[in-house]
Design a protein around this motif. Structure first.
Motif, PDB file in Angstrom:
ATOM      1  N   LYS A 209       0.827  -1.207   0.000  1.00  0.00           N
ATOM      2  CA  LYS A 209       0.000   0.000   0.000  1.00  0.00           C
ATOM      3  C   LYS A 209       0.863   1.260   0.000  1.00  0.00           C
ATOM      4  O   LYS A 209       1.995   1.251   0.492  1.00  0.00           O
ATOM      5  N   PRO A 210       0.329   2.354  -0.519  1.00  0.00           N
ATOM      6  CA  PRO A 210       1.090   3.614  -0.546  1.00  0.00           C
ATOM      7  C   PRO A 210       1.421   4.112   0.851  1.00  0.00           C
ATOM      8  O   PRO A 210       0.680   3.886   1.813  1.00  0.00           O
ATOM      9  N   LYS A 211       2.559   4.769   0.976  1.00  0.00           N
ATOM     10  CA  LYS A 211       2.990   5.492   2.172  1.00  0.00           C
ATOM     11  C   LYS A 211       3.232   4.600   3.384  1.00  0.00           C
ATOM     12  O   LYS A 211       3.143   5.057   4.522  1.00  0.00           O
ATOM     13  N   ASN A 212       3.550   3.320   3.165  1.00  0.00           N
ATOM     14  CA  ASN A 212       3.843   2.480   4.332  1.00  0.00           C
ATOM     15  C   ASN A 212       5.343   2.306   4.546  1.00  0.00           C
ATOM     16  O   ASN A 212       5.772   1.601   5.458  1.00  0.00           O
ATOM     17  N   GLU A 217       6.224  -1.152  -1.328  1.00  0.00           N
ATOM     18  CA  GLU A 217       5.234  -0.114  -1.623  1.00  0.00           C
ATOM     19  C   GLU A 217       5.148   0.129  -3.127  1.00  0.00           C
ATOM     20  O   GLU A 217       6.139   0.483  -3.775  1.00  0.00           O
TER      21      GLU A 217
END
Length: 437
Positions: A209-212, A217
């Motif tokens: 997932k984005p921004k993890n 990512e």
């Protein structure tokens, strides 16, 4: 004598230089320099590595609140947090000074078996440890790999590295209580295979997932996933992809565990099993899947498998069975487009890496037999597997134009198969069925 000493020294140095050059050349030609998965001269076309450099990393997950069936008593299930170690191969960006080579630490033998003590060994792979991922060109399809019993996440590196080089993120699981290092009673494997696979898929989805801030990512396309399993891994991937276990399997499990009914949530028709069907799974490769001879699968359960599936078997499989085993599963998955590649006269070991050199000693014959195929060269099998898995998953996950490599006459002896060097496609059969209407 003193006058001849410089001349003799010069000759001695020259001889040492010649010996060094000869030794270096011999080492370059030595089969021991072969790395699992390298293409042999008679390798079929699609076995060649792809365009991407490959990175590899190790991750550790914990599946909380799981049934600890090995401690269940009188039908009361114990609960534990189940650890899972996974190896991840992925397309990578390598720096100029980074080498695409890695040393894998492995063991063979069986834990807690004094007759087959664990022997550590290392083997080389074509991947760079902890390399930066290839970014900026979109996400790559995900492949989740499940090993046999006993086995490890490193059992099929010839295939996992090869697929990563072709633009896939490949995640292989160490199934707790089912590896060489922690071999445990079979009921844990029966219960946990499908569950481990789906949990791992969900964990990778979170990391992608984005921004993890994970290296995964945006790298793994979990909505475009394939499952690969060997033996008990084949058993697991079929279940994870929709084939429910039979009531006979549930009864067997309850008897083995002294009353546990934990496996019922993975049986055909069970509401929890139906709810677990995962649309992200688009294809399955099942090497020598186990269970048909033991009543694990029945017609109703096999109908639940609806995604395209590629089966691989040996015609003399004495672990999973062939006519009443793997081939019967192939015939029973009537709602799936499926293929069955058969190695004639092969037994069960149609999926793993070749035997490690450390297993060549006579006293380790059983461990050697864990990897070897009596009638086939394992390296040739590896290349053939790379070829067909590349074709099948290329079609299913990447919509590549590889149909000519699968639309073949069944008997490879009648005419050389497309993609195989002349005279090399012998002793093979490829069957194909479309879903029932």
């Amino acid at each position: 004598m003193k006058k001849n000493t410089p001349q003799r020294l010069k000759i001695a140095v020259l001889m040492l230089l010649v010996l060094f050059v000869c030794k270096t050349n011999l080492q370059a030609q030595n089969p021991d320099s072969y790395i699992f998965g390298d293409a042999l001269p008679d390798a079929p076309e699609l076995s060649a590595r792809g365009e991407y450099k490959v990175g590899v990393r190790t991750l550790e997950f914990v599946h909380k609140g799981q049934v600890d069936v090995l401690k269940s008593k009188a039908g009361v299930d114990a609960i534990y947090d189940r650890p899972l170690k996974v190896e991840v191969w992925y397309p990578a960006n390598l720096a100029d000074n980074e080498k695409e080579v890695v040393a894998y630490d492995q063991v063979f033998g069986v834990s807690n078996d004094p007759k087959r003590p664990l022997i550590p060994f290392q083997f080389s792979g074509r991947a760079a440890r902890d390399a930066k991922p290839k970014t900026g060109i979109g996400a790559f399809p995900l492949i989740v790999v499940s090993h046999g019993y006993l086995g490890s996440r490193l059992l099929m590196t010839y295939l996992t590295e090869n697929l990563a080089s072709k633009g896939y993120v490949v995640v292989a699981i160490d199934h707790t209580e089912s590896t060489y290092r922690d071999a445990s009673p079979f009921q844990s494997t029966l219960l946990n295979r499908g569950k481990d696979i789906l949990f791992t898929l969900n964990q990778i989805a979170e990391l992608a997932k984005p921004k993890n801030k994970s290296f995964l990512e945006g790298l793994a396309d979990v909505n475009n996933t394939a499952l690969i399993g060997y033996s008990m891994g084949g058993y697991g991937v079929l279940n994870a992809a929709g084939a429910g276990y039979s009531q006979q399997a549930a009864t067997l499990f309850t008897t083995m565990t002294g009353g546990s009914k934990a496996i019922e949530v993975r049986t055909a028709g069970n509401s929890e099993f139906i709810a677990s069907q995962d649309e992200r799974i688009k294809a399955v490769v099942a090497f020598a899947p186990w269970g048909m001879q033991r009543g694990v699968w029945d017609a109703e359960g096999l109908k639940g498998l609806k995604v395209p599936t590629f089966f691989v078997a040996g015609s003399q499989d004495d672990i999973s069975g062939y006519e009443d085993g793997i081939k019967a599963i192939y015939k029973g998955t009537v709602n799936s487009e499926r293929y069955l590649l058969t190695y004639m006269n092969a037994r069960h070991n149609v999926a793993p890496n070749p035997p490690p050199a450390e297993s060549y000693k006579p006293e380790r014959a059983r461990d050697y037999a864990h990897y070897s195929e009596p009638a086939w060269n394992e390296r040739h099998i590896n290349n053939i597997n790379q070829h067909f898995v590349t074709a099948f998953l290329g079609i299913q996950l990447k919509h590549q134009d590889f149909g000519k490599y699968l639309l073949l006459q069944p008997n490879s002896n009648e005419k050389n198969w497309t993609g195989f060097p002349p005279r090399s496609s012998v002793g093979l059969e490829l069957l194909h069925e479309v879903p029932a209407k």
